[in-house]
Design a protein around this motif. Structure first.
Motif, PDB file in Angstrom:
ATOM      1  N   GLY A 122      45.388  28.997  17.485  1.00 12.32           N
ATOM      2  CA  GLY A 122      44.479  27.926  17.129  1.00 12.32           C
ATOM      3  C   GLY A 122      43.033  28.291  17.374  1.00 12.32           C
ATOM      4  N   PRO A 123      42.104  27.401  16.981  1.00 11.88           N
ATOM      5  CA  PRO A 123      40.679  27.648  17.202  1.00 11.88           C
ATOM      6  C   PRO A 123      40.367  27.829  18.689  1.00 11.88           C
ATOM      7  CG  PRO A 123      41.029  25.784  15.722  1.00 11.88           C
ATOM      8  CD  PRO A 123      42.364  26.120  16.297  1.00 11.88           C
ATOM      9  N   GLY A 124      39.535  28.800  18.985  1.00  7.25           N
ATOM     10  CA  GLY A 124      39.110  29.017  20.356  1.00  7.25           C
ATOM     11  C   GLY A 124      40.157  29.649  21.249  1.00  7.25           C
ATOM     12  N   GLN A 125      41.253  30.131  20.652  1.00  2.99           N
ATOM     13  CA  GLN A 125      42.338  30.644  21.487  1.00  2.99           C
ATOM     14  C   GLN A 125      41.902  31.815  22.350  1.00  2.99           C
ATOM     15  OE1 GLN A 125      45.184  33.184  19.795  1.00  2.99           O
ATOM     16  NE2 GLN A 125      46.894  32.518  21.057  1.00  2.99           N
ATOM     17  N   GLN A 126      41.099  32.733  21.783  1.00  6.36           N
ATOM     18  CA  GLN A 126      40.724  33.906  22.565  1.00  6.36           C
ATOM     19  C   GLN A 126      39.864  33.540  23.764  1.00  6.36           C
ATOM     20  OE1 GLN A 126      41.996  37.130  21.966  1.00  6.36           O
ATOM     21  NE2 GLN A 126      41.302  37.065  24.089  1.00  6.36           N
ATOM     22  N   VAL A 127      39.012  32.533  23.596  1.00 11.41           N
ATOM     23  CA  VAL A 127      38.196  32.079  24.719  1.00 11.41           C
ATOM     24  C   VAL A 127      39.090  31.528  25.826  1.00 11.41           C
ATOM     25  CG1 VAL A 127      36.387  30.490  25.467  1.00 11.41           C
ATOM     26  CG2 VAL A 127      36.231  31.589  23.227  1.00 11.41           C
ATOM     27  N   VAL A 128      40.083  30.732  25.434  1.00 10.88           N
ATOM     28  CA  VAL A 128      41.015  30.174  26.413  1.00 10.88           C
ATOM     29  C   VAL A 128      41.772  31.294  27.128  1.00 10.88           C
ATOM     30  CG1 VAL A 128      43.054  28.730  26.738  1.00 10.88           C
ATOM     31  CG2 VAL A 128      41.254  27.998  25.175  1.00 10.88           C
ATOM     32  N   LEU A 129      42.249  32.293  26.365  1.00 17.95           N
ATOM     33  CA  LEU A 129      42.984  33.398  26.976  1.00 17.95           C
ATOM     34  C   LEU A 129      42.112  34.169  27.964  1.00 17.95           C
ATOM     35  CD1 LEU A 129      44.998  34.778  23.928  1.00 17.95           C
ATOM     36  CD2 LEU A 129      45.915  33.584  25.915  1.00 17.95           C
ATOM     37  N   ASP A 130      40.864  34.433  27.578  1.00 16.22           N
ATOM     38  CA  ASP A 130      39.966  35.154  28.485  1.00 16.22           C
ATOM     39  C   ASP A 130      39.731  34.365  29.767  1.00 16.22           C
ATOM     40  OD1 ASP A 130      39.744  37.302  26.810  1.00 16.22           O
ATOM     41  OD2 ASP A 130      37.764  36.788  26.039  1.00 16.22           O
ATOM     42  N   ARG A 131      39.526  33.047  29.640  1.00 17.77           N
ATOM     43  CA  ARG A 131      39.302  32.215  30.831  1.00 17.77           C
ATOM     44  C   ARG A 131      40.565  32.185  31.711  1.00 17.77           C
ATOM     45  NH1 ARG A 131      35.124  32.777  28.597  1.00 17.77           N
ATOM     46  NH2 ARG A 131      33.464  31.244  28.312  1.00 17.77           N
ATOM     47  N   LEU A 132      41.719  32.044  31.072  1.00 14.80           N
ATOM     48  CA  LEU A 132      42.966  32.030  31.829  1.00 14.80           C
ATOM     49  C   LEU A 132      43.189  33.362  32.531  1.00 14.80           C
ATOM     50  CD1 LEU A 132      45.371  30.175  29.364  1.00 14.80           C
ATOM     51  CD2 LEU A 132      44.664  29.377  31.621  1.00 14.80           C
ATOM     52  N   LEU A 133      42.828  34.454  31.873  1.00 11.25           N
ATOM     53  CA  LEU A 133      42.992  35.768  32.478  1.00 11.25           C
ATOM     54  C   LEU A 133      42.073  35.915  33.691  1.00 11.25           C
ATOM     55  CD1 LEU A 133      44.622  38.343  32.070  1.00 11.25           C
ATOM     56  CD2 LEU A 133      42.809  39.198  30.588  1.00 11.25           C
ATOM     57  N   ASP A 134      40.846  35.410  33.591  1.00  7.07           N
ATOM     58  CA  ASP A 134      39.946  35.404  34.748  1.00  7.07           C
ATOM     59  C   ASP A 134      40.555  34.616  35.903  1.00  7.07           C
ATOM     60  OD1 ASP A 134      37.991  36.920  33.509  1.00  7.07           O
ATOM     61  OD2 ASP A 134      36.831  35.191  32.833  1.00  7.07           O
ATOM     62  N   LEU A 135      41.082  33.448  35.604  1.00  4.05           N
ATOM     63  CA  LEU A 135      41.668  32.608  36.646  1.00  4.05           C
ATOM     64  C   LEU A 135      42.945  33.232  37.221  1.00  4.05           C
ATOM     65  CD1 LEU A 135      41.148  29.122  34.968  1.00  4.05           C
ATOM     66  CD2 LEU A 135      39.878  30.057  36.894  1.00  4.05           C
ATOM     67  N   ALA A 136      43.692  33.950  36.386  1.00  2.00           N
ATOM     68  CA  ALA A 136      44.891  34.626  36.880  1.00  2.00           C
ATOM     69  C   ALA A 136      44.520  35.680  37.926  1.00  2.00           C
ATOM     70  CB  ALA A 136      45.649  35.273  35.724  1.00  2.00           C
ATOM     71  N   LEU A 137      43.411  36.386  37.694  1.00  2.00           N
ATOM     72  CA  LEU A 137      42.949  37.368  38.670  1.00  2.00           C
ATOM     73  C   LEU A 137      42.591  36.696  39.991  1.00  2.00           C
ATOM     74  CD1 LEU A 137      42.004  40.258  39.419  1.00  2.00           C
ATOM     75  CD2 LEU A 137      39.758  39.617  38.531  1.00  2.00           C
ATOM     76  N   ILE A 138      41.865  35.583  39.909  1.00  2.00           N
ATOM     77  CA  ILE A 138      41.456  34.875  41.120  1.00  2.00           C
ATOM     78  C   ILE A 138      42.672  34.355  41.879  1.00  2.00           C
ATOM     79  CG2 ILE A 138      40.187  32.869  41.991  1.00  2.00           C
ATOM     80  CD1 ILE A 138      38.293  33.260  39.561  1.00  2.00           C
ATOM     81  N   ALA A 139      43.628  33.752  41.165  1.00  2.00           N
ATOM     82  CA  ALA A 139      44.832  33.225  41.819  1.00  2.00           C
ATOM     83  C   ALA A 139      45.630  34.347  42.490  1.00  2.00           C
ATOM     84  CB  ALA A 139      45.702  32.496  40.795  1.00  2.00           C
ATOM     85  N   THR A 140      45.701  35.506  41.830  1.00  2.00           N
ATOM     86  CA  THR A 140      46.446  36.629  42.393  1.00  2.00           C
ATOM     87  C   THR A 140      45.768  37.168  43.649  1.00  2.00           C
ATOM     88  OG1 THR A 140      47.247  37.231  40.182  1.00  2.00           O
ATOM     89  CG2 THR A 140      47.391  38.918  41.893  1.00  2.00           C
ATOM     90  N   LEU A 141      44.441  37.302  43.608  1.00  2.00           N
ATOM     91  CA  LEU A 141      43.725  37.817  44.772  1.00  2.00           C
ATOM     92  C   LEU A 141      43.780  36.835  45.938  1.00  2.00           C
ATOM     93  CD1 LEU A 141      40.620  39.466  43.093  1.00  2.00           C
ATOM     94  CD2 LEU A 141      42.641  40.587  44.042  1.00  2.00           C
ATOM     95  N   ARG A 142      43.682  35.552  45.639  1.00  2.00           N
ATOM     96  CA  ARG A 142      43.831  34.562  46.709  1.00  2.00           C
ATOM     97  C   ARG A 142      45.184  34.726  47.400  1.00  2.00           C
ATOM     98  NH1 ARG A 142      41.895  28.832  44.012  1.00  2.00           N
ATOM     99  NH2 ARG A 142      39.702  28.865  44.694  1.00  2.00           N
ATOM    100  N   ALA A 143      46.231  34.847  46.612  1.00  2.00           N
ATOM    101  CA  ALA A 143      47.573  34.987  47.171  1.00  2.00           C
ATOM    102  C   ALA A 143      47.706  36.300  47.945  1.00  2.00           C
ATOM    103  CB  ALA A 143      48.618  34.920  46.054  1.00  2.00           C
ATOM    104  N   TRP A 144      47.089  37.351  47.450  1.00  2.00           N
ATOM    105  CA  TRP A 144      47.162  38.649  48.122  1.00  2.00           C
ATOM    106  C   TRP A 144      46.489  38.579  49.497  1.00  2.00           C
ATOM    107  CZ3 TRP A 144      49.252  43.326  48.306  1.00  2.00           C
ATOM    108  CH2 TRP A 144      48.573  44.351  48.968  1.00  2.00           C
ATOM    109  N   PHE A 145      45.294  38.022  49.536  1.00  2.00           N
ATOM    110  CA  PHE A 145      44.569  37.950  50.805  1.00  2.00           C
ATOM    111  C   PHE A 145      45.232  36.993  51.791  1.00  2.00           C
ATOM    112  CE2 PHE A 145      40.535  39.254  48.395  1.00  2.00           C
ATOM    113  CZ  PHE A 145      40.646  40.574  48.810  1.00  2.00           C
ATOM    114  N   ALA A 146      45.953  35.977  51.278  1.00  2.00           N
ATOM    115  CA  ALA A 146      46.551  34.960  52.147  1.00  2.00           C
ATOM    116  C   ALA A 146      47.941  35.330  52.649  1.00  2.00           C
ATOM    117  CB  ALA A 146      46.632  33.624  51.404  1.00  2.00           C
TER     118      ALA A 146
END
Length: 338
Positions: free
Chosen positions: A189-213
């Protein structure tokens, strides 16, 4: 959902961020970087895309991440692995499987004999099937992957604290991000790549939070200190206004404790006295500007809290072992302190 994700990502990227947010600001998902591949055993992908960071997350089945010269890591369905580049590494169904497909920059897929199979493997905009048809079999692996640019010298602080492979099991990632990625990748759909890029950024943050914790984790001092009501506030103050001529007394007053108690607590949690931490942070920011802007040395000095170019040069040489001019010219490189 799209608007909420964009706002969440912006809050993580821009003004008023905590130290992790500042350091992650230079780590961005590459446009058109996220995809999922359907893989039939035996399979092995040689990742030579030169990305600074890569994400690998099996949605079905499993994968082994095999860094050159390092121990293989088993990544089960639902787990997430963050892999440091730019050195090549292998992702496979078994550590002993020889690569048959090489992943180059731009997600180009080249076989061992040099054939470009990028177009032939595309099932949809963000899905590939390597070795068989579109329908996965019971033994196949569906692998979600993405890559990140690390454009900021400041973000080197983060990379210096991480092993080559950061592996976080599914039950430690307290976030629906990977589920959202799995759903979104099947849309067009429209804007899908923007959503994927944002989700990928957030996936990195969630993974690092879990790693450090994790219980066995040994996060860097600036990360541990973030949760402390006194030191965490001081770190946010320093990151929001590093150019201000701070003193230990002023920081202590801003956090509501005595000067001695503040200095002791800060050093205990961060691993550096407050003014030493501030000096390193200012010089990280200066290095970032030297590499990524055409600002004069005098202007950079003022931006990061030094009276003039000479004062910045003296501090830079003392801490980094090279002059700002040599660093900007690429004649020397330095690694930020963790």
């Amino acid at each position: 959902m799209f608007t909420a994700l964009v706002r969440m990502s912006e809050r993580l990227r821009f003004g008023g961020m905590d130290p992790l947010g500042d350091i992650l600001d230079g780590v961005r998902a590459r446009t058109a970087a996220f995809c999922q591949a359907v893989l039939d055993p035996p399979w092995a992908l040689r990742i030579c895309d030169e990305a600074a960071l890569g994400l690998a997350a099996p949605l079905h089945g499993h994968a082994w991440v095999v860094p050159d010269g390092g121990e293989p890591t088993l990544v089960e369905a639902g787990d997430v692995a963050i892999v440091q580049g730019p050195a090549p590494y292998t992702v496979a169904d078994h550590p002993g499987t020889r690569p048959t497909v090489f992943v180059h920059p731009g997600n180009r897929l080249i076989t061992a004999d040099g054939t470009d199979i990028t177009a032939a493997t595309k099932l949809a905009a963000t899905t590939s099937a390597i070795g068989f048809g579109a329908e996965p079999s019971a033994g196949s692996t569906i692998l979600a992957s993405g890559v990140y640019d690390v454009s900021s010298f400041v973000s080197g602080r983060l990379l210096a604290t991480l092993p080559t492979v950061v592996h976080v099991p599914r039950d430690r990632i307290r976030s629906p991000i990977m589920d959202l990625l799995h759903v979104e990748v099947g849309r067009d759909g429209p804007g899908q790549q923007v959503v994927l890029d944002r989700l990928l950024d957030l996936a990195l943050i969630a993974t690092l939070r879990a790693w450090f914790a994790r219980p066995a984790g040994d996060p860097p001092g600036w990360y541990r200190a973030h949760g402390d009501p006194c030191v965490g506030r001081a770190l946010r103050i320093l990151h929001e206004d590093p150019a201000k001529p701070w003193t230990v007394a002023e920081l202590a007053a801003a956090t509501g404790v005595s000067r001695a108690a503040f200095a002791r607590r800060f050093t205990e949690l961060v691993g550096q006295p407050p003014m030493t931490y501030l000096t390193h942070w200012r010089l990280d920011l200066a290095a970032e500007s030297l590499r990524n802007s055409e600002a004069t040395l005098a202007a950079i000095a003022r931006q990061v809290g030094y009276a003039n170019a000479f004062a910045l040069t003296v501090a830079f040489k003392r801490v980094r072992g090279t002059t700002p001019q040599q660093f900007r010219a690429g004649l020397a490189d330095t690694v930020p302190a963790a």
